[in-house]
Design a protein around this motif. Structure first.
Motif, PDB file in Angstrom:
ATOM      1  N   LEU A 101       0.837  -1.201   0.000  1.00 58.61           N
ATOM      2  CA  LEU A 101       0.000   0.000   0.000  1.00 58.61           C
ATOM      3  C   LEU A 101       0.871   1.251   0.000  1.00 58.61           C
ATOM      4  CD1 LEU A 101      -2.727   1.483   0.216  1.00 58.61           C
ATOM      5  CD2 LEU A 101      -2.560   1.215   2.695  1.00 58.61           C
ATOM      6  N   GLU A 102       1.883   1.250   0.830  1.00 58.83           N
ATOM      7  CA  GLU A 102       2.783   2.395   0.922  1.00 58.83           C
ATOM      8  C   GLU A 102       3.489   2.663  -0.415  1.00 58.83           C
ATOM      9  OE1 GLU A 102       6.735   3.395   3.530  1.00 58.83           O
ATOM     10  OE2 GLU A 102       5.192   2.167   4.469  1.00 58.83           O
ATOM     11  N   VAL A 103       3.990   1.624  -1.058  1.00 61.41           N
ATOM     12  CA  VAL A 103       4.685   1.772  -2.336  1.00 61.41           C
ATOM     13  C   VAL A 103       3.721   2.227  -3.430  1.00 61.41           C
ATOM     14  CG1 VAL A 103       5.885   0.488  -4.172  1.00 61.41           C
ATOM     15  CG2 VAL A 103       6.525   0.150  -1.770  1.00 61.41           C
ATOM     16  N   MET A 104       2.554   1.578  -3.507  1.00 62.07           N
ATOM     17  CA  MET A 104       1.569   1.942  -4.536  1.00 62.07           C
ATOM     18  C   MET A 104       1.070   3.372  -4.335  1.00 62.07           C
ATOM     19  SD  MET A 104       1.557  -0.643  -6.500  1.00 62.07           S
ATOM     20  CE  MET A 104       0.231  -0.163  -7.562  1.00 62.07           C
ATOM     21  N   PHE A 105       0.865   3.749  -3.101  1.00 63.15           N
ATOM     22  CA  PHE A 105       0.408   5.098  -2.787  1.00 63.15           C
ATOM     23  C   PHE A 105       1.453   6.125  -3.237  1.00 63.15           C
ATOM     24  CE2 PHE A 105      -0.145   8.778  -0.038  1.00 63.15           C
ATOM     25  CZ  PHE A 105      -1.492   9.017  -0.179  1.00 63.15           C
ATOM     26  N   ALA A 106       2.728   5.867  -2.935  1.00 60.44           N
ATOM     27  CA  ALA A 106       3.794   6.780  -3.330  1.00 60.44           C
ATOM     28  C   ALA A 106       3.886   6.891  -4.851  1.00 60.44           C
ATOM     29  CB  ALA A 106       5.133   6.324  -2.747  1.00 60.44           C
ATOM     30  N   GLN A 107       3.764   5.777  -5.540  1.00 60.92           N
ATOM     31  CA  GLN A 107       3.819   5.797  -7.005  1.00 60.92           C
ATOM     32  C   GLN A 107       2.627   6.558  -7.591  1.00 60.92           C
ATOM     33  OE1 GLN A 107       4.231   1.736  -8.328  1.00 60.92           O
ATOM     34  NE2 GLN A 107       6.403   1.658  -7.794  1.00 60.92           N
ATOM     35  N   ALA A 108       1.446   6.322  -7.039  1.00 63.82           N
ATOM     36  CA  ALA A 108       0.249   7.026  -7.518  1.00 63.82           C
ATOM     37  C   ALA A 108       0.382   8.521  -7.261  1.00 63.82           C
ATOM     38  CB  ALA A 108      -1.000   6.470  -6.846  1.00 63.82           C
ATOM     39  N   ASP A 109       0.914   8.879  -6.108  1.00 62.70           N
ATOM     40  CA  ASP A 109       1.094  10.292  -5.774  1.00 62.70           C
ATOM     41  C   ASP A 109       2.055  10.954  -6.757  1.00 62.70           C
ATOM     42  OD1 ASP A 109       0.917  12.696  -4.252  1.00 62.70           O
ATOM     43  OD2 ASP A 109       2.787  12.159  -3.248  1.00 62.70           O
ATOM     44  N   GLU A 110       3.155  10.297  -7.035  1.00 63.10           N
ATOM     45  CA  GLU A 110       4.143  10.854  -7.961  1.00 63.10           C
ATOM     46  C   GLU A 110       3.561  11.011  -9.368  1.00 63.10           C
ATOM     47  OE1 GLU A 110       8.345   9.476  -9.954  1.00 63.10           O
ATOM     48  OE2 GLU A 110       7.982   8.946  -7.861  1.00 63.10           O
ATOM     49  N   ALA A 111       2.838  10.002  -9.815  1.00 63.36           N
ATOM     50  CA  ALA A 111       2.302  10.013 -11.178  1.00 63.36           C
ATOM     51  C   ALA A 111       1.109  10.948 -11.341  1.00 63.36           C
ATOM     52  CB  ALA A 111       1.902   8.596 -11.594  1.00 63.36           C
ATOM     53  N   LEU A 112       0.365  11.176 -10.275  1.00 61.14           N
ATOM     54  CA  LEU A 112      -0.920  11.875 -10.410  1.00 61.14           C
ATOM     55  C   LEU A 112      -1.001  13.226  -9.707  1.00 61.14           C
ATOM     56  CD1 LEU A 112      -3.231   8.776  -9.835  1.00 61.14           C
ATOM     57  CD2 LEU A 112      -2.744   9.909 -12.016  1.00 61.14           C
ATOM     58  N   ALA A 113       0.072  13.709  -9.134  1.00 59.10           N
ATOM     59  CA  ALA A 113       0.023  14.931  -8.320  1.00 59.10           C
ATOM     60  C   ALA A 113      -0.657  16.099  -9.038  1.00 59.10           C
ATOM     61  CB  ALA A 113       1.422  15.320  -7.860  1.00 59.10           C
ATOM     62  N   GLU A 114      -0.227  16.381 -10.253  1.00 62.36           N
ATOM     63  CA  GLU A 114      -0.819  17.506 -10.985  1.00 62.36           C
ATOM     64  C   GLU A 114      -2.290  17.256 -11.301  1.00 62.36           C
ATOM     65  OE1 GLU A 114       1.389  18.950 -14.388  1.00 62.36           O
ATOM     66  OE2 GLU A 114       3.285  18.438 -13.387  1.00 62.36           O
ATOM     67  N   TYR A 115      -2.587  16.044 -11.701  1.00 61.35           N
ATOM     68  CA  TYR A 115      -3.959  15.706 -12.056  1.00 61.35           C
ATOM     69  C   TYR A 115      -4.882  15.807 -10.833  1.00 61.35           C
ATOM     70  CZ  TYR A 115      -7.802  13.546 -14.552  1.00 61.35           C
ATOM     71  OH  TYR A 115      -9.016  13.328 -15.154  1.00 61.35           O
ATOM     72  N   LEU A 116      -4.412  15.317  -9.685  1.00 59.99           N
ATOM     73  CA  LEU A 116      -5.210  15.382  -8.462  1.00 59.99           C
ATOM     74  C   LEU A 116      -5.523  16.823  -8.080  1.00 59.99           C
ATOM     75  CD1 LEU A 116      -3.343  12.656  -6.388  1.00 59.99           C
ATOM     76  CD2 LEU A 116      -5.691  12.494  -7.232  1.00 59.99           C
ATOM     77  N   ALA A 117      -4.538  17.703  -8.243  1.00 61.68           N
ATOM     78  CA  ALA A 117      -4.747  19.118  -7.915  1.00 61.68           C
ATOM     79  C   ALA A 117      -5.778  19.754  -8.840  1.00 61.68           C
ATOM     80  CB  ALA A 117      -3.422  19.867  -7.987  1.00 61.68           C
ATOM     81  N   ALA A 118      -5.741  19.365 -10.113  1.00 61.71           N
ATOM     82  CA  ALA A 118      -6.660  19.952 -11.099  1.00 61.71           C
ATOM     83  C   ALA A 118      -8.044  19.314 -11.089  1.00 61.71           C
ATOM     84  CB  ALA A 118      -6.053  19.825 -12.504  1.00 61.71           C
ATOM     85  N   HIS A 119      -8.160  18.111 -10.555  1.00 66.79           N
ATOM     86  CA  HIS A 119      -9.429  17.365 -10.554  1.00 66.79           C
ATOM     87  C   HIS A 119      -9.738  16.828  -9.155  1.00 66.79           C
ATOM     88  CE1 HIS A 119      -7.915  17.230 -14.719  1.00 66.79           C
ATOM     89  NE2 HIS A 119      -9.200  17.360 -15.034  1.00 66.79           N
ATOM     90  N   PRO A 120     -10.242  17.662  -8.279  1.00 66.31           N
ATOM     91  CA  PRO A 120     -10.472  17.247  -6.890  1.00 66.31           C
ATOM     92  C   PRO A 120     -11.494  16.113  -6.726  1.00 66.31           C
ATOM     93  CG  PRO A 120     -11.329  19.457  -7.285  1.00 66.31           C
ATOM     94  CD  PRO A 120     -10.600  19.051  -8.516  1.00 66.31           C
ATOM     95  N   ASP A 121     -12.345  15.872  -7.734  1.00 62.95           N
ATOM     96  CA  ASP A 121     -13.321  14.787  -7.641  1.00 62.95           C
ATOM     97  C   ASP A 121     -12.742  13.437  -8.054  1.00 62.95           C
ATOM     98  OD1 ASP A 121     -15.265  16.490  -6.722  1.00 62.95           O
ATOM     99  OD2 ASP A 121     -16.119  16.842  -8.704  1.00 62.95           O
ATOM    100  N   PHE A 122     -11.548  13.434  -8.630  1.00 66.16           N
ATOM    101  CA  PHE A 122     -10.897  12.197  -9.054  1.00 66.16           C
ATOM    102  C   PHE A 122     -10.409  11.450  -7.817  1.00 66.16           C
ATOM    103  CE2 PHE A 122      -7.155   9.792 -10.448  1.00 66.16           C
ATOM    104  CZ  PHE A 122      -7.665   9.119 -11.554  1.00 66.16           C
ATOM    105  N   TYR A 123     -10.536  10.135  -7.838  1.00 62.80           N
ATOM    106  CA  TYR A 123     -10.009   9.358  -6.717  1.00 62.80           C
ATOM    107  C   TYR A 123      -9.360   8.071  -7.217  1.00 62.80           C
ATOM    108  CZ  TYR A 123     -14.230   6.413  -6.924  1.00 62.80           C
ATOM    109  OH  TYR A 123     -15.235   5.564  -7.324  1.00 62.80           O
ATOM    110  N   VAL A 124      -8.490   7.532  -6.376  1.00 61.45           N
ATOM    111  CA  VAL A 124      -7.750   6.317  -6.677  1.00 61.45           C
ATOM    112  C   VAL A 124      -8.093   5.287  -5.610  1.00 61.45           C
ATOM    113  CG1 VAL A 124      -5.438   5.312  -6.965  1.00 61.45           C
ATOM    114  CG2 VAL A 124      -5.881   7.662  -7.715  1.00 61.45           C
TER     115      VAL A 124
END
Length: 175
Positions: free
Chosen positions: A13-36
């Protein structure tokens, strides 16, 4: 199952979360309704310090709690339903989305739907594969939809592969 059997879920979970955060940081900021979505096990859910560690991960990331869905897997028995219920209520209050993954095929079945404060039921592919040609599969899906509707939960069908399956699932009320 191999990850769960070896108790590696937390690390994964920790590794996947870190990878998702790195890959999606900009997208998450621009799309607050998006979730993983991330899978967690019943054992992990009731582990002392799980919520605190999860909150530390969120605080160090570009995710908000609302941008995470924790899918509780069904392969392990829910050893302490009362503790699990308390933890899911706490997680929901903090804004996390919660789901039961692979509903109907694991150890907890309807008890998990009744006990845990989740908002989504993911109906396992096992029931979807023959929804259009096996009346028994249709009855099971109808049952999940009915229970979910009464508990004000969303239903998701896993593994939809044909237009006919999709049509039958829509007719049953699967979201």
């Amino acid at each position: 199952p191999m990850v769960e059997d070896r108790g590696l879920n937390g690390k994964l979970l920790e590794v996947m979360f870190a990878q998702a955060d790195e890959a999606l940081a900009e997208y998450l900021a621009a799309h607050p309704d998006f979730y993983v979505s991330f899978n967690i096990t019943p054992r992990e859910l009731i582990q002392k310090g799980f919520v605190a560690e999860l909150m530390r991960m969120v605080e160090r990331s570009s995710f908000t709690a609302e941008q995470m869905c924790l899918e509780i897997t069904e392969r392990q028995l829910l050893a302490s339903p009362e503790t699990a219920a308390e933890v899911t209520r706490d997680l929901k209050r903090r804004g996390f989305r919660l789901a039961i993954d692979d509903a109907g095929t694991g150890h907890n079945g309807l008890a998990a739907l009744q006990k845990l404060d989740v908002s989504t039921v993911k109906i396992d592919k096992y029931f979807i594969d023959h929804i259009d040609d096996d009346p028994r599969s249709r009855v099971m899906v109808d049952m999940f939809v009915s229970v979910a509707r009464r508990y004000n939960m969303t239903t998701v069908a896993e593994g939809v592969e044909t237009e006919n399956q999709l049509a039958v699932l829509r007719a049953t009320g699967v979201h």
